[in-house]
Design a protein around this motif. Sequence first.
Motif, PDB file in Angstrom:
ATOM      1  N   TYR A  54       0.842  -1.190   0.000  1.00  0.00           N
ATOM      2  CA  TYR A  54       0.000   0.000   0.000  1.00  0.00           C
ATOM      3  C   TYR A  54       0.882   1.246   0.000  1.00  0.00           C
ATOM      4  CZ  TYR A  54      -4.110  -2.845   1.147  1.00  0.00           C
ATOM      5  OH  TYR A  54      -5.126  -3.758   1.120  1.00  0.00           O
ATOM      6  N   CYS A  55       0.375   2.315  -0.599  1.00  0.00           N
ATOM      7  CA  CYS A  55       1.135   3.570  -0.664  1.00  0.00           C
ATOM      8  C   CYS A  55       0.251   4.740  -0.253  1.00  0.00           C
ATOM      9  CB  CYS A  55       1.651   3.812  -2.082  1.00  0.00           C
ATOM     10  SG  CYS A  55       2.845   2.596  -2.670  1.00  0.00           S
ATOM     11  N   ILE A  56       0.864   5.704   0.417  1.00  0.00           N
ATOM     12  CA  ILE A  56       0.218   6.993   0.691  1.00  0.00           C
ATOM     13  C   ILE A  56       0.920   8.040  -0.164  1.00  0.00           C
ATOM     14  CG2 ILE A  56      -0.174   8.804   2.403  1.00  0.00           C
ATOM     15  CD1 ILE A  56      -0.413   6.648   4.515  1.00  0.00           C
ATOM     16  N   THR A  57       0.160   8.666  -1.047  1.00  0.00           N
ATOM     17  CA  THR A  57       0.728   9.697  -1.919  1.00  0.00           C
ATOM     18  C   THR A  57       0.042  11.040  -1.729  1.00  0.00           C
ATOM     19  OG1 THR A  57      -0.764   9.042  -3.711  1.00  0.00           O
ATOM     20  CG2 THR A  57       1.428   8.025  -3.671  1.00  0.00           C
ATOM     21  N   GLU A  58      -1.013  11.082  -0.900  1.00  0.00           N
ATOM     22  CA  GLU A  58      -1.737  12.329  -0.669  1.00  0.00           C
ATOM     23  C   GLU A  58      -2.249  12.359   0.764  1.00  0.00           C
ATOM     24  OE1 GLU A  58      -5.459  14.955  -2.536  1.00  0.00           O
ATOM     25  OE2 GLU A  58      -5.000  12.953  -3.301  1.00  0.00           O
ATOM     26  N   ASN A  59      -1.742  13.308   1.535  1.00  0.00           N
ATOM     27  CA  ASN A  59      -2.222  13.530   2.894  1.00  0.00           C
ATOM     28  C   ASN A  59      -1.773  14.906   3.354  1.00  0.00           C
ATOM     29  OD1 ASN A  59      -3.030  13.532   5.532  1.00  0.00           O
ATOM     30  ND2 ASN A  59      -1.583  11.958   6.230  1.00  0.00           N
ATOM     31  N   ASN A  60      -2.631  15.877   3.124  1.00  0.00           N
ATOM     32  CA  ASN A  60      -2.378  17.231   3.606  1.00  0.00           C
ATOM     33  C   ASN A  60      -3.202  17.551   4.845  1.00  0.00           C
ATOM     34  OD1 ASN A  60      -0.590  17.876   1.455  1.00  0.00           O
ATOM     35  ND2 ASN A  60      -2.367  18.216   0.108  1.00  0.00           N
ATOM     36  N   LYS A  99       9.159   7.043  -3.922  1.00  0.00           N
ATOM     37  CA  LYS A  99       9.781   7.677  -5.083  1.00  0.00           C
ATOM     38  C   LYS A  99       9.329   7.015  -6.384  1.00  0.00           C
ATOM     39  CE  LYS A  99      13.948   9.153  -2.606  1.00  0.00           C
ATOM     40  NZ  LYS A  99      15.430   9.059  -2.525  1.00  0.00           N
ATOM     41  N   ASN A 100       9.043   5.725  -6.305  1.00  0.00           N
ATOM     42  CA  ASN A 100       8.631   4.982  -7.494  1.00  0.00           C
ATOM     43  C   ASN A 100       7.289   4.306  -7.203  1.00  0.00           C
ATOM     44  OD1 ASN A 100       8.311   3.425  -9.753  1.00  0.00           O
ATOM     45  ND2 ASN A 100      10.187   2.228  -9.490  1.00  0.00           N
ATOM     46  N   GLU A 101       6.219   4.820  -7.797  1.00  0.00           N
ATOM     47  CA  GLU A 101       4.884   4.296  -7.502  1.00  0.00           C
ATOM     48  C   GLU A 101       4.592   2.970  -8.196  1.00  0.00           C
ATOM     49  OE1 GLU A 101       1.558   6.959  -7.685  1.00  0.00           O
ATOM     50  OE2 GLU A 101       2.785   8.704  -7.135  1.00  0.00           O
ATOM     51  N   SER A 102       5.516   2.471  -8.993  1.00  0.00           N
ATOM     52  CA  SER A 102       5.286   1.188  -9.652  1.00  0.00           C
ATOM     53  C   SER A 102       5.221   0.045  -8.640  1.00  0.00           C
ATOM     54  CB  SER A 102       6.383   0.907 -10.680  1.00  0.00           C
ATOM     55  OG  SER A 102       7.644   0.748 -10.040  1.00  0.00           O
TER      56      SER A 102
END
Length: 462
Positions: A54-60, A99-102
Motif C-alpha cells: 500500500y502507498c500513501i501519496t496524498e495527505n495534507n 519515489k517509485n509508484e510502480s
Amino acid sequence: MIRIGGIVLSLFVIVFVVDQEAFAFSNNYQEEFLDLQKYTGNRIMVFNDTKIDYCITENNENPFFNHIAANSIKTWHDRIVDVTNNPSVWDMSLHIYPKNESICDGYINFVDTPNPTVFQISGVAGFSHPLTSVANVTIYTDDYQSTLEKLADNDENFWKEMTLEKFQKIIKNENHDQLDYDKITRIILHEIGHSLSLNHPITSDGNLHKASGIMGYDMDYDKIDDSEVMQIIKAYPNGFSKVSSPHSIKLNEPTNKNSVNLGETASLTIEIPHNKGKLPPTGIELYIFPEGTFSQKTDFAPIKILKVDGVNHLVNDGEYLQDIHVSMTHWDTFTKVLSLQFKVVKEFKNADMIIVAHSMGGFEKQWFLNDVLSVEKALFSDLLLDLETTEYTYHLMSENPNRLMEKESAFKTKQKELYHEALSECLSEKNMKKCQDEIKLEDFEQKEESVPIWMPIMLLMN
C-alpha cells in the motif's frame, strides 16, 4: 447510516463490481446477472510481487493519519496470520510518498471532503474504488456532517432555504473539525477490507449498523471477525505469495489449461463465438468430465449444465464440484458468455468439456475441449473445504387477494417443477436432445385440486 450528534452520517459506500474478467452485465439482461465473486467488494488485487504494497501519496490533513494507516495494515496482517497460523505468505507493507509508484498495489490517501455531490449528500467518509487497476482507497477526514448540524441548530430555516449550490459551498469552504482518530481507524480498517476482497455482510433486515465485523457499519464494533478472514482466504487460497488470475475459455481461440485450487470457490467464463450477420446462440449445453473422457457421449458426463429453450438445468454428482451457480450473460449485442462459479472438493488433473451451442432454427455447433481444467491442492485447501458453501432460501408469496391469478401462477409453477424433476431424472442417464424428445412440458399440466396456492416466487442467495 451512522447517526452522530443527532445527524445521519454514512461512513462507507456500498461498493459493487463489474469485473469484465469474471462476468459480464448488460442492462438488457438484468434477470441473468450473477455476481460470481460474492464476497468481493473490490476486485482481487493483482500484485507485482508476492506481497501487498500500500502507498500513501496524498495527505495534507494530518501526518498522524499515516501512522493510523500503518497500524491498520498491521492489524489486518496480524488477524489473517492468527486465523491461518501461517506468518509467511501474508506480507503487507505501507510506503509513504514512495519515489517509485510502480511498487504500489494499492493506495490509502486522505482528503478533507468528497467532491462528488452524491458523496456529500450521503455523508461519505471512506471509499474503496472498484474500477481502478489498483486498490484505490480514499478517506474523507473532515466531519462536515457535524458542521451542517451546528448550522441547522442555529437557524430554524436552514434546511428550508437550502439549495444545492449553498450545500456544496458549505461542504467545501467551511472550517470543519476532523473526525477523531478512533473513527478514522475504523473507516480505514473497513476500506482495507474492501481492497482485500470483502463486501458488506448480508443481514436479515438489511441493516448494516447491527452487523458484526469490521465490514458492517457499527462504529463501536472495531474487531475483525474470523469469518471475514475466511472470506479473504477464499480469494487467496495460497496467501499473497501466489495469486491466480481469472479463468476464461474463448472457443474461437486456442485453449490453455486452467488450474484451480482444491477448496476454492472458482469462477470460469466460456465465451461462445459468433459470426457477423448470424444470430447469436439461443442456448448452451456444457458437459464436464473431470477425469477425462474416452468418447464424446454426453450421456455419461458427471456434470451437465443446460440453458436451452428456457430450461435452466444442472446435473451434478457432487463428487468433484459443489455449489455450482450458472448464468448466461452478454458482453455485447451478440456474444454470449456462460459464467460459472463452483467450489472444488476433489483433485483432478485432466478435465475434458463438451460444449453445444443452439441457435434459432434448430442448428447446433459442438466443441470438444481436451484437458482444459485441473485442480491442485492449495496451501489453505483444508480450511476452505471446511468452509460452508452458499445457502439458498425460498421466499413464499403472501396472501394474494386475486385468487384466480394466484392459482394460475401456481399451476404453471407446479407444472414446471414436475417437468424439471422428470427432466433431471432423464438427464442423469441421457443427453439433452434425447430427454427433450421424450419429455414435454405440456404432459405435466396441472388440475386445480392438485396445486397448492402457496408457491416460491423468488430464490435469493444469502
